[in-house]
Design a protein around this motif. Structure first.
Motif, PDB file in Angstrom:
ATOM      1  N   VAL A  67       0.859  -1.185   0.000  1.00 48.75           N
ATOM      2  CA  VAL A  67       0.000   0.000   0.000  1.00 48.75           C
ATOM      3  C   VAL A  67       0.898   1.238   0.000  1.00 48.75           C
ATOM      4  O   VAL A  67       1.306   1.720   1.061  1.00 48.75           O
ATOM      5  CB  VAL A  67      -0.926   0.024   1.226  1.00 48.75           C
ATOM      6  N   PRO A  68       1.258   1.758  -1.165  1.00 51.95           N
ATOM      7  CA  PRO A  68       2.116   2.943  -1.202  1.00 51.95           C
ATOM      8  C   PRO A  68       1.333   4.217  -0.905  1.00 51.95           C
ATOM      9  O   PRO A  68       0.166   4.349  -1.280  1.00 51.95           O
ATOM     10  CB  PRO A  68       2.629   2.953  -2.647  1.00 51.95           C
ATOM     11  N   ASP A  69       1.962   5.149  -0.196  1.00 51.59           N
ATOM     12  CA  ASP A  69       1.441   6.511  -0.079  1.00 51.59           C
ATOM     13  C   ASP A  69       1.871   7.265  -1.330  1.00 51.59           C
ATOM     14  O   ASP A  69       3.075   7.477  -1.549  1.00 51.59           O
ATOM     15  CB  ASP A  69       2.012   7.218   1.155  1.00 51.59           C
ATOM     16  N   LEU A  70       0.930   7.650  -2.162  1.00 51.54           N
ATOM     17  CA  LEU A  70       1.277   8.388  -3.370  1.00 51.54           C
ATOM     18  C   LEU A  70       1.834   9.762  -3.017  1.00 51.54           C
ATOM     19  O   LEU A  70       1.682  10.229  -1.881  1.00 51.54           O
ATOM     20  CB  LEU A  70       0.045   8.502  -4.272  1.00 51.54           C
ATOM     21  N   PRO A  71       2.495  10.444  -3.958  1.00 45.36           N
ATOM     22  CA  PRO A  71       3.147  11.730  -3.651  1.00 45.36           C
ATOM     23  C   PRO A  71       2.211  12.727  -2.979  1.00 45.36           C
ATOM     24  O   PRO A  71       1.083  12.958  -3.439  1.00 45.36           O
ATOM     25  CB  PRO A  71       3.593  12.227  -5.029  1.00 45.36           C
ATOM     26  N   GLY A  72       2.672  13.285  -1.853  1.00 48.59           N
ATOM     27  CA  GLY A  72       1.907  14.273  -1.110  1.00 48.59           C
ATOM     28  C   GLY A  72       0.952  13.689  -0.099  1.00 48.59           C
ATOM     29  O   GLY A  72       0.266  14.429   0.613  1.00 48.59           O
ATOM     30  N   LEU A  73       0.893  12.369   0.005  1.00 50.85           N
ATOM     31  CA  LEU A  73      -0.048  11.712   0.905  1.00 50.85           C
ATOM     32  C   LEU A  73       0.708  10.922   1.963  1.00 50.85           C
ATOM     33  O   LEU A  73       1.763  10.349   1.693  1.00 50.85           O
ATOM     34  CB  LEU A  73      -0.969  10.775   0.120  1.00 50.85           C
ATOM     35  N   GLY A  74       0.160  10.895   3.161  1.00 51.42           N
ATOM     36  CA  GLY A  74       0.783  10.144   4.241  1.00 51.42           C
ATOM     37  C   GLY A  74       2.206  10.587   4.503  1.00 51.42           C
ATOM     38  O   GLY A  74       2.485  11.775   4.624  1.00 51.42           O
ATOM     39  N   ARG A  75       3.123   9.628   4.549  1.00 50.21           N
ATOM     40  CA  ARG A  75       4.518   9.924   4.859  1.00 50.21           C
ATOM     41  C   ARG A  75       5.382  10.166   3.624  1.00 50.21           C
ATOM     42  O   ARG A  75       6.600  10.295   3.728  1.00 50.21           O
ATOM     43  CB  ARG A  75       5.118   8.780   5.683  1.00 50.21           C
ATOM     44  N   THR A  76       4.759  10.210   2.449  1.00 52.43           N
ATOM     45  CA  THR A  76       5.514  10.517   1.229  1.00 52.43           C
ATOM     46  C   THR A  76       5.533  12.026   1.022  1.00 52.43           C
ATOM     47  O   THR A  76       4.488  12.678   1.114  1.00 52.43           O
ATOM     48  CB  THR A  76       4.869   9.834   0.004  1.00 52.43           C
ATOM     49  N   PRO A  77       6.696  12.615   0.746  1.00 49.47           N
ATOM     50  CA  PRO A  77       6.787  14.074   0.612  1.00 49.47           C
ATOM     51  C   PRO A  77       5.887  14.630  -0.491  1.00 49.47           C
ATOM     52  O   PRO A  77       5.545  13.939  -1.453  1.00 49.47           O
ATOM     53  CB  PRO A  77       8.271  14.301   0.268  1.00 49.47           C
ATOM     54  N   ARG A  78       5.526  15.896  -0.333  1.00 41.70           N
ATOM     55  CA  ARG A  78       4.706  16.576  -1.330  1.00 41.70           C
ATOM     56  C   ARG A  78       5.534  16.920  -2.564  1.00 41.70           C
ATOM     57  O   ARG A  78       6.681  17.335  -2.448  1.00 41.70           O
ATOM     58  CB  ARG A  78       4.139  17.872  -0.767  1.00 41.70           C
ATOM     59  N   PRO A  79       4.933  16.807  -3.738  1.00 42.00           N
ATOM     60  CA  PRO A  79       5.595  17.319  -4.947  1.00 42.00           C
ATOM     61  C   PRO A  79       5.480  18.840  -4.974  1.00 42.00           C
ATOM     62  O   PRO A  79       4.685  19.420  -4.220  1.00 42.00           O
ATOM     63  CB  PRO A  79       4.781  16.682  -6.078  1.00 42.00           C
ATOM     64  N   PRO A  80       6.252  19.516  -5.828  1.00 40.05           N
ATOM     65  CA  PRO A  80       6.193  20.986  -5.869  1.00 40.05           C
ATOM     66  C   PRO A  80       4.802  21.517  -6.196  1.00 40.05           C
ATOM     67  O   PRO A  80       4.410  22.569  -5.684  1.00 40.05           O
ATOM     68  CB  PRO A  80       7.197  21.350  -6.982  1.00 40.05           C
ATOM     69  N   ARG A  81       4.059  20.807  -7.051  1.00 35.66           N
ATOM     70  CA  ARG A  81       2.717  21.242  -7.451  1.00 35.66           C
ATOM     71  C   ARG A  81       1.733  20.093  -7.258  1.00 35.66           C
ATOM     72  O   ARG A  81       2.126  18.923  -7.312  1.00 35.66           O
ATOM     73  CB  ARG A  81       2.711  21.680  -8.920  1.00 35.66           C
TER      74      ARG A  81
END
Length: 269
Positions: free
Chosen positions: A54-68
């Protein structure tokens, strides 16, 4: 025995993982603004026969946010890149809500990578496509969910950021989902809960008709958060569908009566 959940970083994404490492892999894709935490009850129920990630997609959970803020196709690209990083060459994808759109895009763009596709509570229903309409329907759905889902979702929404969520939701409303569905080669199952205000019976049957090897299923008593509030009931249908040694016959997938008692009392753990 409850399946152990391990969290680690694979590539750029935080990932929750459970099940035998040598079992057929299943990847769960979360809905709008949510981390993978709410998919843990479903992951545990699938773990007896599958390696569940179960991956946290970019910007969600513990995965860092993308610039946009990322739209559906951007999230699908990030998921496809992560499959390479995780060395997952052929998987089953189970997407919930907007995650169903993400999973459908990956399955259409990389058909050799996906051997089963599940679209659970897939958004995009023409009767509830406007972002403001979907937001109102989510409010209507909240009393039908397991009480423990609401604080979990609110915390995730605040972390993801309402503005970023709104931007992603707007892109989902403009996605040519039908075009992607027609290109999916894997056997696919479109699932809704009986009491889901965002996803109609007609919509999942439309989806099943667009898929070259598609089937539709309604789970009695379940709300939009079918992957959490009705995790046990959803897993009971997915386990035989995900078996790679079994043929998939769309006409064989029909809803079954549920035991007495409310969905939210039975299924969350």
């Amino acid at each position: 025995m409850t399946a152990e959940i391990v969290q680690r970083r694979i590539g750029r994404l935080n990932v929750r993982e459970t099940g035998p490492p040598d079992a057929p892999p299943v990847v769960l894709v979360q809905g709008l603004g949510l981390s993978g935490a709410y998919l843990v009850p479903l992951a545990r129920r699938l773990a007896a026969a599958h390696r569940v990630l179960v991956p946290d997609l970019p910007g969600l959970g513990r995965t860092p946010r993308p610039p946009r803020p990322m739209g559906v196709t951007g999230l699908a690209g990030a998921l496809a890149t992560w499959l390479d990083a995780a060395r997952l060459h052929r998987v089953a994808l189970v997407g919930h809500s907007i995650g169903a759109q993400v999973a459908a895009v990956v399955a259409a763009n990389a058909p050799a990578r996906v051997d089963r596709l599940v679209l659970a509570a897939p958004n995009g229903d023409p009767d509830a496509r406007a972002p403001w309409h979907q937001a109102l329907d989510l409010l209507r759905d909240a009393p039908r969910e397991a009480p423990s889902l609401v604080p979990l979702a609110v915390a995730d929404y605040l972390h993801a950021g309402p503005w970023r969520m709104w931007r992603t939701l707007r892109t989902s409303a403009r996605l040519d989902l039908a075009g992607y569905l027609r290109r999916v080669q894997a056997p696919a199952l479109a699932v809704r809960g009986e009491h889901d205000p965002l996803v109609s019976e007609e919509w999942i049957r439309t989806i099943a008709g667009l898929l070259p090897a598609g089937a539709a299923l309604t789970v009695p008593g379940a709300p939009h958060g079918i992957a959490y509030t009705a995790a046990a009931d959803l897993a009971a249908h997915l386990i035989p569908f995900l078996r790679q040694d079994q043929p998939v016959c769309p006409t064989s997938w029909t809803s079954q009566p549920l035991p007495s008692g409310s969905v939210k009392d039975r299924n969350v753990s």
